[in-house]
Scaffold this motif. Structure first.
Motif, PDB file in Angstrom:
ATOM      1  N   SER A 206       0.830  -1.211   0.000  1.00  0.00           N
ATOM      2  CA  SER A 206       0.000   0.000   0.000  1.00  0.00           C
ATOM      3  C   SER A 206       0.856   1.249   0.000  1.00  0.00           C
ATOM      4  O   SER A 206       0.444   2.292  -0.463  1.00  0.00           O
ATOM      5  CB  SER A 206      -0.911   0.096   1.218  1.00  0.00           C
ATOM      6  OG  SER A 206      -1.238  -1.132   1.721  1.00  0.00           O
ATOM      7  N   GLN A 262       2.098  11.004  -5.334  1.00  0.00           N
ATOM      8  CA  GLN A 262       1.086  11.384  -4.359  1.00  0.00           C
ATOM      9  C   GLN A 262       0.760  12.870  -4.475  1.00  0.00           C
ATOM     10  O   GLN A 262       1.556  13.641  -4.991  1.00  0.00           O
ATOM     11  CB  GLN A 262       1.622  11.129  -2.940  1.00  0.00           C
ATOM     12  CG  GLN A 262       2.014   9.690  -2.687  1.00  0.00           C
ATOM     13  CD  GLN A 262       0.809   8.798  -2.615  1.00  0.00           C
ATOM     14  OE1 GLN A 262      -0.062   8.975  -1.779  1.00  0.00           O
ATOM     15  NE2 GLN A 262       0.728   7.833  -3.524  1.00  0.00           N
ATOM     16  N   ASN A 290      -8.935   6.876  -3.639  1.00  0.00           N
ATOM     17  CA  ASN A 290      -8.297   6.226  -2.518  1.00  0.00           C
ATOM     18  C   ASN A 290      -7.620   7.241  -1.601  1.00  0.00           C
ATOM     19  O   ASN A 290      -6.503   7.665  -1.847  1.00  0.00           O
ATOM     20  CB  ASN A 290      -7.260   5.280  -3.113  1.00  0.00           C
ATOM     21  CG  ASN A 290      -7.028   4.103  -2.228  1.00  0.00           C
ATOM     22  OD1 ASN A 290      -7.371   4.134  -1.045  1.00  0.00           O
ATOM     23  ND2 ASN A 290      -6.425   3.082  -2.791  1.00  0.00           N
ATOM     24  N   ASP A 292      -5.693   8.588   1.644  1.00  0.00           N
ATOM     25  CA  ASP A 292      -4.834   7.954   2.635  1.00  0.00           C
ATOM     26  C   ASP A 292      -4.747   8.794   3.903  1.00  0.00           C
ATOM     27  O   ASP A 292      -5.690   8.866   4.658  1.00  0.00           O
ATOM     28  CB  ASP A 292      -3.474   7.649   2.018  1.00  0.00           C
ATOM     29  CG  ASP A 292      -2.603   6.865   2.972  1.00  0.00           C
ATOM     30  OD1 ASP A 292      -3.165   6.120   3.793  1.00  0.00           O
ATOM     31  OD2 ASP A 292      -1.375   7.012   2.918  1.00  0.00           O
TER      32      ASP A 292
END
Ligand code: ASP
Ligand code: MG
Length: 417
Positions: A206, A262, A290, A292
């Motif tokens: 991940s 990111q 998604n 985080d």
């Protein structure tokens, strides 16, 4: 006699010569008496090539069509490998996802596997054949549409097939000889890890380590299917990913992972009242983005800032979604910073050792690296740093925990809780 699922990645089947090499390995294993299911990826570069072609025709091609297109890459490899095996006198038969009954949900380009019926696989094995399966693909049971499992999805095909067929082991063959303490391209003296727990591998996958798709490890963990990652091009043992063993806790930090692609989104001037975070993240989650790390600051004057990280590729979509949410909740604005990345240390030993996070922060500080966000779990500490400092942060952390040394020689071991 064992049932083994082997998966060969794109570089392992990247040319006819390599397909021949894989066929020799498979037929040797079959002659050993094991029953084999072999899952293959598309030849290296092929999936990207298919995507680029579609994008030349249309900036935003329909996802249903993309799935049919992309699934072809794996079919080519499966059929060619089966041809090669048969030509060597090893009886083999190739299948698409549909043919083995790989049934998924309807989410194109990142479908989840629901179940695998597997009749054809059983027939092939009963008939003494090697079953060669096109990875990465399934069908949506309700519509019959072809679906794919997300980039790197052949790993998940392999582990899921291993579980469904009751295999003894799932071997993932790739172009590196196992999982390393970090990316050897950044730290040349990174060490190969002999065994890792599912949880550690899950965090690593991940957090950016690209050896295994996250979902494949989730499957492995859920159904306790051991996964061995090894090289197609050597006879090394590789790395075993398995359920946790007591001695794994002796290793404080097992690995350093990083993710480059990111982005950090900040919603500025958010009214501090119940339901706001729910509103923001419901909207983001509804589009399968998604999210985080999430940080909300303590509010000053009834207003607060809320930051979170997402994959950079989702920035445009996220900002678009937030536009209306920002208006609706009366926040000031949403801003995005695409020049960030994540570096993380991972280890089940963190549960039983103290001072791990402090040591990481100190090392980064001594290196003059500014940490923008921090998040932790029982077995990991992740920091957001600017993109330009990812490599250096990885080196600093790898050094700080002496990961280049054999486990017994590392000096942090005695710091037990
Ligand atoms: N060919 C697909 C990809 O490149 C799936 C895989 O290789 O696992 O993502
Ligand atoms: Mg892969």
């Amino acid at each position: 006699m064992a049932l083994i699922v082997q998966k060969y990645g794109g570089t392992s089947v990247g040319s006819l010569e390599r397909i021949r090499h894989v066929a020799r390995k498979v037929s040797a294993a079959a002659k050993n008496g094991d029953s084999l299911i072999v899952v293959v990826s598309a030849m290296s570069g092929e999936t990207d090539r298919l995507i680029e072609m579609a994008q030349e025709l249309c900036a935003n091609p329909p996802e249903r069509e993309m799935d049919l297109l992309m699934s072809s890459g794996e079919r080519v490899s499966a059929a060619l490998l089966s041809v090669a095996l048969n030509s060597m006198g090893a009886p083999a038969i190739s299948f698409t996802g549909r043919q083995i009954g790989m049934l998924t949900d309807a989410v194109h380009m990142k479908a989840r596997i629901r179940r695998i019926t597997g009749e054809k696989l059983r027939e092939a094995l009963d008939g003494g054949k090697v079953a060669v399966v096109a990875g990465f693909q399934g069908i949506d049971e309700s519509t019959g549409n072809v679906t794919t499992l997300g980039r790197g999805g052949s790993d998940t095909s392999a582990v899921a097939i291993a579980v469904a067929m009751g295999a003894d082991l799932c071997e993932i063959y790739t172009d590196v000889d196992g999982v390393y303490t970090t990316d050897p391209n950044i730290v040349p003296n990174a060490r190969k890890i002999e065994s890792l727990s599912f949880d550690e591998m899950l965090e690593m996958a991940s957090l950016g380590a690209k050896v295994l798709q996250v979902r494949s490890v989730e499957f492995g963990k859920k159904y306790n299917m051991p996964i061995r990652v090894k090289s197609t091009f050597s006879n090394e043992e590789g790395t075993l990913v398995t359920s946790e063993r007591k001695e794994m806790e002796e290793v404080v930090v097992s690995a350093v992972a990083y993710a480059r692609d990111q982005a950090k989104v900040t919603v500025v001037g958010v009214p501090d009242r119940p339901g706001i975070a729910a509103r923001i993240f419901t909207s983001v989650a509804s589009d399968e983005i998604n999210v985080d790390m999430i940080i909300q600051n303590t509010s000053a004057g009834g207003l607060t800032d809320l930051s979170f990280t997402i994959p950079k590729t989702e920035s445009a979509k996220t900002m678009q979604l937030l536009e209306s949410v920002v208006k609706e909740i009366g926040a000031r604005e949403a801003i995005v910073d695409g020049e960030i990345g994540k570096v993380s240390i991972i280890g089940v030993g963190m549960r039983s050792h103290t001072g791990v996070a402090a040591r990481a922060f100190k090392a980064l500080a001594d290196g003059g690296i500014n940490i923008m966000m921090i998040s932790t779990s029982e077995i990991k500490v992740s920091c957001v740093v600017s993109s330009g400092e990812i490599d250096r942060s990885v080196r600093i952390l790898h050094d700080a925990f002496e990961l280049a040394l054999p486990v017994e020689e590392r000096s942090f071991q005695e710091n037990r809780k």
